[in-house]
Design an enzyme around this catalytic site. Sequence first.
Site, PDB file in Angstrom:
ATOM      1  CD  GLU A 184      12.274  -8.850   7.948  1.00  0.00           C
ATOM      2  OE1 GLU A 184      12.130 -10.052   8.446  1.00  0.00           O
ATOM      3  OE2 GLU A 184      11.397  -8.056   8.198  1.00  0.00           O
TER       4      GLU A 184
ATOM      5  CD  GLU B 285       7.975  -4.689   5.664  1.00  0.00           C
ATOM      6  OE1 GLU B 285       7.710  -5.274   6.835  1.00  0.00           O
ATOM      7  OE2 GLU B 285       8.879  -5.200   4.931  1.00  0.00           O
TER       8      GLU B 285
END
Length: 330
Positions: A130, A242
Site C-alpha cells: 500500500e 486480500e
Amino acid sequence: MSLRELAAAGGVRVGAAVSETVFDTGDETYCSLLAGEFNSLTAERAMKWMWIHPEPDRWEWAANDGLVQFAESHGMQVRGHTVVWPHWGTPPYITDCDDAAALRRHLVEHLEVLFAHWGGSVARVDVVNEPLHWLEGRLADSVWRSLMGDDYMAEVLTLAHDVDPTIELWINETHNDIVPDKHELFTKMVADLVERGLPLHGIGVQGHQLYPDFSPAPPTPERFHQVVNTYADMGLEVAVTEMDVLAHPTDSDRLDVQARIYGELVDAALSVEACREITFWGVSDAHSWVDEHFGPDRAPLLFDREGQPKPAYHAVAAAFASRARRTPTG
C-alpha cells in the site's frame, strides 16, 4: 471438489490470510477448512515488522514459525506479508527514525535476518504494501518516503533482491480496482519500475470490497479484468491478495448479492492467464478483521461462522472450475 483441488487443476493458488491468534483458540473447524480448501497461506499480521521485529535487537518468531510449520505440514505455499508498509504495522524505532542512513541500515538488517530465517520456506513476499493513499491517487506519507524519497520502492526492491535473489518480490495495493486516479498513478509507478529493470515479480490487487461502509461500490467484472490485465501486459504475475466482500445487513438478499460479486470478480481475474492466485482475507466469518472495524454482521467470507459453505463459496468454486477448463492441465 475442494477449492484447493480446483485451483490445482487450473495451475493457480487459492489462499487464505491466517491470524496466529486463531490457532491459539483450538478451533478445529477453522484449521480443517484452512488445510482442506486452500493451498496457499498469508500471515495476516505475524510477519509484519511490528510483530516479528518490534525492537532493534528483538525478534518474535513463534507466530511466524507456527504458520510456516502448518503450511509445510499441509502442502501449502506461504506468502510473506509484509516488509515496508507506509500506513501501519511498523514499530516506533522505524517510524521515529530521522536519519536516512540509519533507516537503510534497519531495512537491510531486517531483510537479512528475515530472509535467512525463512530459508526458502516463504515463496514470495509483499515487500512493499500500500504505497499510495487508501482512496486517493497520491503517495502515502511515511518515513520511507520522507527519508528515502518518492522513489523509495526502487531502492527497497533492489536491497531485497540483493539479500535473496530467489524470493519473489511483490508490490501489494488496495482499491486501485475502484479508484480510477489511484489506478492511473499506480500503473505509472509500476511501469516505471518495470522499464528500469527493477526486480519486481508481481503485483497484488487486494480486492477488498467494503461497500458501503468504507469504499466505493465494487467494480464491474469488466473493470476488474482490465485492472488485473494492466499488470499482466507489463509481463508481471498478478494475484488478488486480500479479497473479501461485505454482505451488508440492510440487504435482504445479501448472501446472493455477495455470491454474485465474488463469482464475477474471481472469474474476471482468473480469465487473465497471468493471474496465478486468489487469496481471501480470512477463512470463515467466525474470524475476520471486518468484525472489529465494521461490525459483526457483515459476513465477508466464503464460510459462515459454523464453517459451512455459503453461496459465495459455490460461486467462487465455479470460477476456479472455469479456469481449470481453460488450462491444458484442467
